[in-house]
Enzyme design. Sequence first.
Site, short mmCIF file in Angstrom:
data_model
loop_
_atom_site.label_atom_id
_atom_site.label_comp_id
_atom_site.label_asym_id
_atom_site.label_seq_id
_atom_site.Cartn_x
_atom_site.Cartn_y
_atom_site.Cartn_z
N GLU A 184 55.84 -6.44 40.38
CA GLU A 184 56.74 -7.71 40.07
C GLU A 184 55.88 -8.80 41.10
O GLU A 184 56.36 -9.88 41.49
CB GLU A 184 58.09 -7.63 40.79
CG GLU A 184 58.85 -6.39 40.47
CD GLU A 184 59.27 -6.68 38.98
OE1 GLU A 184 59.11 -7.84 38.40
OE2 GLU A 184 60.11 -5.89 38.41
N HIS A 200 62.70 -7.52 47.23
CA HIS A 200 63.40 -7.13 45.96
C HIS A 200 63.94 -5.68 46.17
O HIS A 200 63.27 -4.93 46.76
CB HIS A 200 62.55 -7.32 44.94
CG HIS A 200 63.10 -6.50 43.55
ND1 HIS A 200 64.23 -6.68 43.19
CD2 HIS A 200 62.34 -5.43 42.90
CE1 HIS A 200 64.38 -6.07 42.13
NE2 HIS A 200 63.42 -5.17 42.01
N HIS A 228 67.20 -2.81 45.18
CA HIS A 228 68.08 -2.15 44.21
C HIS A 228 69.50 -1.60 44.67
O HIS A 228 69.72 -0.51 44.69
CB HIS A 228 67.64 -0.88 43.14
CG HIS A 228 66.26 -1.47 42.60
ND1 HIS A 228 65.48 -0.27 41.83
CD2 HIS A 228 65.76 -2.31 42.36
CE1 HIS A 228 64.42 -0.78 41.42
NE2 HIS A 228 64.47 -2.42 41.53
P1 13P Z 1 56.80 -1.54 41.63
O1 13P Z 1 56.71 -0.06 42.28
O2 13P Z 1 55.77 -2.02 40.67
O3 13P Z 1 57.01 -2.30 42.90
O4 13P Z 1 58.18 -1.59 40.85
C1 13P Z 1 59.64 -1.36 41.48
C2 13P Z 1 60.41 -2.10 41.11
O5 13P Z 1 61.66 -2.29 41.35
C3 13P Z 1 60.18 -3.00 39.83
O6 13P Z 1 61.23 -4.03 39.61
ZN ZN Z 2 63.03 -3.53 40.73
#
Ligand code: 13P
Ligand code: ZN
Length: 274
Positions: free
Chosen positions: A116, A140, A142
């Site tokens: 990202e 970022h 989840h």
């Molecule tokens: P990366 O391991 O490349 O950071 O990707 C994880 C992710 O959350 C992609 O949106």
């Molecule tokens: Zn992600």
Amino acid sequence: MSVLNQSFMQGFIRMCTDGYAAGWHERNGGNASYRIKPEEIAAIAPQLNTSGAWLPIHASVPNLAGEFFLFTGTGKFFRNVELKPESCLGILEVDATGEQYRVIWGFADGGGPTCELPTHLLNHQVKKLATDGKFRVVYHGHPVNIIALTFVLPLDAQVFSHELWQMMTECPIIFPAGVGVVPWMLPGKPDVGIATSKLMETYDAAVWAHHGIFCTGEDFDTTYGLLHVIEKAAAIKVATMSMAGEHKRQTITREDFLSVAREFGLTLNEDFLR
Ligand code: 13P
Ligand code: ZN
């Protein structure tokens, strides 16, 4: 003092560790970046290796030319950041055109910054301009509840902002602009970065449908705290919907929001009060 002992590095590692403990970073899920201050880079200059190749960013960030960033690595697990920071994290330099970067510290086992990278740098560019250089962190994750809501609420900034504000009195104080919402898009690509950074002109946070959320802020505490508050409000929304669907016996009213705005000197988006 070693790179790992610098306070910006320690603050970054703590944010990663806390985010993993909060459940926002399964496997390699999520990523983070910090725009390093000139004096912080000066303090570690002898430990940086500038012989690496320049690589394409796949986005244009001329406003970040010559800036330095601390980044999580692609495929790296947040649960390992504290144990192996020199392989999970890396420091990048952006070139004089804002089109390329090189790794000057870290990623000791190979690899490179998060997939990202374009979204992070485009967000940094927008926020650096919008806040006169104050904002330095892009984060970022989840988180479960905010992702869950993207399956049942319309993918609309008005609805998300209004519903999240209503879930806790402090929400409009923490994010008075509301939150933006990005529809489902391919992750790790420049297009999702362009869409997200456009929203960052207005908001400090953007929900990614069926994926997660991006938050921005001045420092690690406020950026982490923003994600924490939004995810907690989302959890309350999920709990109330689990009990009663869309029905609310009572809630925070438009007049209540206006009195919060008056008391705290906030400018709330009027559209989101409806
Ligand atoms: P990366 O391991 O490349 O950071 O990707 C994880 C992710 O959350 C992609 O949106
Ligand atoms: Zn992600």
